[in-house]
Design a protein around this motif. Structure first.
Motif, PDB file in Angstrom:
ATOM      1  N   VAL A  12     -91.781 -56.390 -81.705  1.00 55.66           N
ATOM      2  CA  VAL A  12     -92.440 -56.047 -82.428  1.00 55.66           C
ATOM      3  C   VAL A  12     -91.668 -55.700 -84.140  1.00 55.66           C
ATOM      4  O   VAL A  12     -90.603 -55.459 -83.810  1.00 55.66           O
ATOM      5  N   GLN A  13     -93.029 -55.891 -85.131  1.00 55.64           N
ATOM      6  CA  GLN A  13     -92.144 -55.995 -86.702  1.00 55.64           C
ATOM      7  C   GLN A  13     -91.688 -54.303 -86.223  1.00 55.64           C
ATOM      8  O   GLN A  13     -93.017 -53.049 -85.976  1.00 55.64           O
ATOM      9  N   PRO A  14     -91.516 -53.274 -87.908  1.00 55.82           N
ATOM     10  CA  PRO A  14     -91.049 -52.197 -88.188  1.00 55.82           C
ATOM     11  C   PRO A  14     -92.456 -51.562 -88.614  1.00 55.82           C
ATOM     12  O   PRO A  14     -93.364 -52.678 -88.892  1.00 55.82           O
ATOM     13  N   GLY A  15     -93.006 -50.730 -88.038  1.00 53.43           N
ATOM     14  CA  GLY A  15     -94.529 -50.550 -88.704  1.00 53.43           C
ATOM     15  C   GLY A  15     -95.077 -50.832 -87.418  1.00 53.43           C
ATOM     16  O   GLY A  15     -96.398 -49.957 -87.222  1.00 53.43           O
ATOM     17  N   GLY A  16     -95.823 -51.604 -86.551  1.00 47.18           N
ATOM     18  CA  GLY A  16     -95.710 -51.957 -85.706  1.00 47.18           C
ATOM     19  C   GLY A  16     -96.306 -51.164 -84.443  1.00 47.18           C
ATOM     20  O   GLY A  16     -95.990 -50.127 -84.146  1.00 47.18           O
ATOM     21  N   SER A  17     -97.471 -51.839 -83.989  1.00 45.73           N
ATOM     22  CA  SER A  17     -97.310 -50.509 -82.623  1.00 45.73           C
ATOM     23  C   SER A  17     -97.685 -51.415 -81.086  1.00 45.73           C
ATOM     24  O   SER A  17     -97.331 -52.442 -81.084  1.00 45.73           O
ATOM     25  N   LEU A  18     -96.919 -50.870 -79.939  1.00 48.49           N
ATOM     26  CA  LEU A  18     -97.278 -51.087 -78.668  1.00 48.49           C
ATOM     27  C   LEU A  18     -97.392 -50.357 -77.429  1.00 48.49           C
ATOM     28  O   LEU A  18     -97.570 -48.568 -78.378  1.00 48.49           O
ATOM     29  N   GLN A  81     -98.852 -45.015 -76.107  1.00 48.03           N
ATOM     30  CA  GLN A  81     -98.872 -45.665 -76.986  1.00 48.03           C
ATOM     31  C   GLN A  81     -97.968 -45.922 -78.242  1.00 48.03           C
ATOM     32  O   GLN A  81     -97.954 -44.085 -78.571  1.00 48.03           O
ATOM     33  N   MET A  82     -97.256 -46.498 -78.919  1.00 49.39           N
ATOM     34  CA  MET A  82     -96.530 -45.967 -80.115  1.00 49.39           C
ATOM     35  C   MET A  82     -96.963 -46.491 -81.343  1.00 49.39           C
ATOM     36  O   MET A  82     -97.191 -48.091 -81.260  1.00 49.39           O
ATOM     37  N   ASN A  83     -96.796 -45.992 -81.987  1.00 50.09           N
ATOM     38  CA  ASN A  83     -97.184 -46.317 -83.565  1.00 50.09           C
ATOM     39  C   ASN A  83     -96.517 -46.499 -84.847  1.00 50.09           C
ATOM     40  O   ASN A  83     -95.145 -45.357 -84.106  1.00 50.09           O
ATOM     41  N   PRO A  87     -87.131 -49.126 -86.171  1.00 50.06           N
ATOM     42  CA  PRO A  87     -85.657 -50.548 -85.449  1.00 50.06           C
ATOM     43  C   PRO A  87     -84.922 -48.833 -84.315  1.00 50.06           C
ATOM     44  O   PRO A  87     -84.858 -49.179 -83.524  1.00 50.06           O
ATOM     45  N   GLU A  88     -84.998 -47.780 -84.984  1.00 51.33           N
ATOM     46  CA  GLU A  88     -84.398 -46.892 -84.018  1.00 51.33           C
ATOM     47  C   GLU A  88     -85.382 -46.413 -82.815  1.00 51.33           C
ATOM     48  O   GLU A  88     -84.911 -46.093 -81.491  1.00 51.33           O
ATOM     49  N   TYR A 107     -88.146 -39.452 -59.468  1.00 50.98           N
ATOM     50  CA  TYR A 107     -89.074 -41.479 -59.888  1.00 50.98           C
ATOM     51  C   TYR A 107     -88.733 -41.617 -60.108  1.00 50.98           C
ATOM     52  O   TYR A 107     -88.653 -41.211 -61.570  1.00 50.98           O
ATOM     53  N   TRP A 108     -88.437 -43.216 -60.979  1.00 50.64           N
ATOM     54  CA  TRP A 108     -87.492 -44.148 -61.447  1.00 50.64           C
ATOM     55  C   TRP A 108     -88.557 -45.391 -62.285  1.00 50.64           C
ATOM     56  O   TRP A 108     -88.478 -46.323 -60.703  1.00 50.64           O
ATOM     57  N   GLY A 109     -89.117 -45.737 -62.455  1.00 47.15           N
ATOM     58  CA  GLY A 109     -89.313 -47.187 -63.057  1.00 47.15           C
ATOM     59  C   GLY A 109     -87.744 -48.486 -63.512  1.00 47.15           C
ATOM     60  O   GLY A 109     -87.104 -47.207 -63.533  1.00 47.15           O
ATOM     61  N   ARG A 110     -88.073 -49.488 -63.109  1.00 50.59           N
ATOM     62  CA  ARG A 110     -87.037 -50.175 -63.363  1.00 50.59           C
ATOM     63  C   ARG A 110     -86.454 -49.986 -65.509  1.00 50.59           C
ATOM     64  O   ARG A 110     -85.318 -50.671 -65.276  1.00 50.59           O
ATOM     65  N   GLY A 111     -87.795 -50.345 -66.143  1.00 52.32           N
ATOM     66  CA  GLY A 111     -87.932 -50.336 -67.343  1.00 52.32           C
ATOM     67  C   GLY A 111     -88.404 -51.397 -67.481  1.00 52.32           C
ATOM     68  O   GLY A 111     -88.421 -52.692 -67.665  1.00 52.32           O
ATOM     69  N   THR A 112     -88.738 -51.506 -69.304  1.00 53.55           N
ATOM     70  CA  THR A 112     -89.041 -52.645 -69.945  1.00 53.55           C
ATOM     71  C   THR A 112     -88.576 -52.355 -71.165  1.00 53.55           C
ATOM     72  O   THR A 112     -88.535 -51.059 -72.330  1.00 53.55           O
ATOM     73  N   GLN A 113     -88.157 -53.666 -72.317  1.00 53.41           N
ATOM     74  CA  GLN A 113     -88.037 -52.858 -73.344  1.00 53.41           C
ATOM     75  C   GLN A 113     -88.033 -53.600 -73.701  1.00 53.41           C
ATOM     76  O   GLN A 113     -89.338 -54.570 -74.535  1.00 53.41           O
ATOM     77  N   VAL A 114     -88.169 -52.409 -75.219  1.00 53.85           N
ATOM     78  CA  VAL A 114     -88.918 -52.299 -76.294  1.00 53.85           C
ATOM     79  C   VAL A 114     -88.031 -52.982 -77.813  1.00 53.85           C
ATOM     80  O   VAL A 114     -86.652 -52.045 -77.823  1.00 53.85           O
ATOM     81  N   THR A 115     -88.307 -53.485 -78.332  1.00 53.43           N
ATOM     82  CA  THR A 115     -86.989 -53.981 -79.664  1.00 53.43           C
ATOM     83  C   THR A 115     -87.723 -53.987 -80.812  1.00 53.43           C
ATOM     84  O   THR A 115     -89.193 -54.786 -80.823  1.00 53.43           O
ATOM     85  N   VAL A 116     -87.756 -53.217 -81.903  1.00 52.01           N
ATOM     86  CA  VAL A 116     -88.396 -53.220 -83.286  1.00 52.01           C
ATOM     87  C   VAL A 116     -87.408 -53.806 -84.205  1.00 52.01           C
ATOM     88  O   VAL A 116     -86.417 -53.115 -84.567  1.00 52.01           O
ATOM     89  N   SER A 117     -87.858 -55.091 -84.484  1.00 49.24           N
ATOM     90  CA  SER A 117     -86.841 -55.530 -85.018  1.00 49.24           C
ATOM     91  C   SER A 117     -88.024 -56.580 -86.762  1.00 49.24           C
ATOM     92  O   SER A 117     -88.252 -57.020 -86.222  1.00 49.24           O
TER      93      SER A 117
END
Length: 118
Positions: A12-18, A81-83, A87-88, A107-117
């Motif tokens: 996602v671009q900087p300033g975006g949401s996921l 919810q991430m708004n 990049p950090e 208890y842990w999941g395997r993870g999901t990648q978030v890339t802000v760029s």
């Protein structure tokens, strides 16, 4: 056996949401607390946000006012919810849960990648 599965990570671009989701399989969503952690390359895993079964939430200072944690026990799910993403915020995000106030997050999941760029 409890299995936590994350989804929703993306580029996602900087300033975006996921919106990240975490679904628990093999157990009712009756955990005392659930949390989102993240780990960026070369850095230690850090707590992003947590929420108890009563709805009390806590956030890392770096995400306060931008991220919102929630859970839906009926759907065995937790969300982040991430708004205003920066990049950090780039990291692998993990779902975690613990059974009691005094237990660790076992208890842990395997993870999901978030890339802000851009």
């Amino acid at each position: 056996q409890v299995q936590l599965v994350e989804s929703g990570g993306d580029l996602v671009q900087p300033g975006g949401s996921l919106r990240l989701s975490c679904v628990a399989h093999g157990s009712p969503f009756s955990f005392y607390a659930t949390a989102w952690y993240r780990q960026a390359p070369g850095k230690q895993r850090e707590l992003v946000a947590s929420i108890t079964s009563s709805g009390s939430s806590n956030y890392a200072n770096s995400v306060k006012g931008r991220f919102t944690i929630s859970r839906d026990n009926a759907k065995n799910s937790m969300y982040l919810q991430m708004n205003s993403l920066k990049p950090e915020d780039t990291a692998v995000y993990y779902c975690s849960a613990k059974d009691t106030l005094y237990s660790s997050y076992d208890y842990w999941g395997r993870g999901t990648q978030v890339t802000v760029s851009s």
